[in-house]
Scaffold this motif. Sequence first.
Motif, mmCIF file in Angstrom:
data_model
loop_
_atom_site.group_PDB
_atom_site.id
_atom_site.type_symbol
_atom_site.label_atom_id
_atom_site.label_comp_id
_atom_site.label_asym_id
_atom_site.label_seq_id
_atom_site.Cartn_x
_atom_site.Cartn_y
_atom_site.Cartn_z
ATOM 1 N N MET A 70 -2.979 32.460 22.341
ATOM 2 C CA MET A 70 -3.170 33.898 21.715
ATOM 3 C C MET A 70 -1.982 34.715 22.190
ATOM 4 O O MET A 70 -1.767 35.568 21.250
ATOM 5 N N LEU A 71 -1.785 34.529 23.368
ATOM 6 C CA LEU A 71 -0.615 35.534 23.991
ATOM 7 C C LEU A 71 0.594 35.330 22.855
ATOM 8 O O LEU A 71 1.715 36.242 22.837
ATOM 9 N N THR A 72 0.837 34.017 22.302
ATOM 10 C CA THR A 72 2.097 33.879 21.693
ATOM 11 C C THR A 72 1.779 33.972 20.084
ATOM 12 O O THR A 72 2.668 33.617 19.448
ATOM 13 N N PHE A 96 7.792 39.692 16.708
ATOM 14 C CA PHE A 96 7.211 39.515 18.041
ATOM 15 C C PHE A 96 7.972 38.287 18.514
ATOM 16 O O PHE A 96 8.589 37.925 19.934
ATOM 17 N N VAL A 97 8.081 37.175 17.696
ATOM 18 C CA VAL A 97 8.597 35.873 18.234
ATOM 19 C C VAL A 97 10.121 35.757 18.828
ATOM 20 O O VAL A 97 10.711 34.978 19.448
ATOM 21 N N GLN A 98 10.834 37.177 18.366
ATOM 22 C CA GLN A 98 12.180 37.296 18.733
ATOM 23 C C GLN A 98 12.215 37.741 20.392
ATOM 24 O O GLN A 98 13.379 37.700 20.829
ATOM 25 N N THR A 99 11.131 38.059 20.750
ATOM 26 C CA THR A 99 11.069 38.724 22.291
ATOM 27 C C THR A 99 10.442 37.455 23.230
ATOM 28 O O THR A 99 10.338 37.895 24.230
ATOM 29 N N ILE A 100 10.056 36.624 22.749
ATOM 30 C CA ILE A 100 9.436 35.430 23.658
ATOM 31 C C ILE A 100 10.222 34.168 23.544
ATOM 32 O O ILE A 100 10.782 33.653 22.541
ATOM 33 N N GLY A 101 10.106 33.496 24.688
ATOM 34 C CA GLY A 101 10.382 32.091 24.604
ATOM 35 C C GLY A 101 9.386 30.885 25.222
ATOM 36 O O GLY A 101 8.461 31.438 26.027
ATOM 37 N N ILE A 173 17.575 30.476 24.085
ATOM 38 C CA ILE A 173 18.867 30.759 23.214
ATOM 39 C C ILE A 173 19.115 32.007 22.680
ATOM 40 O O ILE A 173 20.080 32.715 22.902
ATOM 41 N N HIS A 174 17.951 32.853 22.662
ATOM 42 C CA HIS A 174 17.969 34.390 22.174
ATOM 43 C C HIS A 174 17.787 34.920 23.592
ATOM 44 O O HIS A 174 17.395 36.576 23.477
ATOM 45 N N ASN A 175 17.667 34.539 24.696
ATOM 46 C CA ASN A 175 17.501 35.191 25.956
ATOM 47 C C ASN A 175 16.369 36.262 25.928
ATOM 48 O O ASN A 175 16.525 37.492 26.203
#
Length: 335
Positions: A70-72, A96-101, A173-175
Amino acid sequence: MKNAIEVNNLRKEFKAYSSRTGLKGAFRDLFTRNYKIVPAVNDIRFSVKQGEMVGYIGENGAGKSTTIKMLTGILTPTSGDISVNGMNPHKERERFVQTIGVVFGQRSQLWWDIAVQESFRLLKKVYKVSDAQYNDHMNHVIQTLDIEPLLDKPVRKLSLGQRMRCELAAALIHNPPLLFLDEPTIGLDVLVKLKIREFLKEINQKYNTTILLTTHDLSDIEALCERVIMLDEGKIIYDGALKNLKDTWGDGKTLQFQFIDSVDFAALKTVTSDMPVKWERDEEEQIFTALIDDNDELISQLIAKIVAAFKIRDIKINETSTEEIIRNIYEKGSV
């Protein structure tokens, strides 16, 4: 300091279907199914500050992975509010997905039949990472995780430990400022675990990366997290410092004595009869164990009495392990 994660009254329900017995029951199931609503996550609330490393723990079926999904943004909550990096994960998914790994220990984000570095290049394009950013950040990641010799190999030819190090690198990869780790060290040997732990500490210190870690390996939690959130049957039963958990629920310390000469068990008890000590013995190994409160003065007095009365070969002092403490909590039902 702002919160990376804010969760309020979060709930996720699933339908659990059951089959009727017999041929008649099977025929009826074709038209109507019996089911009951099961809450996997039951109105939980918590927040995680930017830069925190938090252990999210619980038994199988407690709701850990459902919460992470849910958090992702993978699952939509039944009810409740979620804010992760200031966004709603399932409503603002692309941004949103640009800000998480994310690293799921039992699922891969690498392409099975191509070389690891080709997967990295594809993910670099997906996340729109420039060549300069990629080289600056990923050279350090590749070197620290020691995966340079693996970059030309197809993922299917990697061992589990090698693949997990590459999975971790791929997630970074996107830190991202926030990293979700779901069982990242499952099945790994001790040396690989140590390498991954040291790397996670380093990126937390260097980039202030927030890390939410779910694992059954409590040594990971002890090595990385000062705070733990404990889940049981979809509800949070503890949220606080790992140290407080140990101080409150730790059953004192154990002192193991081995003596040069044979020692009578009754004589040993007599020497410490005025102290709050419980003795156990291992006849075969000739090890005598004292259970005592975690009090430095008491422990010093006990050792002084034993050393004055008997010739000592060896002493070991052990505190109650986190694993034992958490097992005790689950057996008793709550904190």
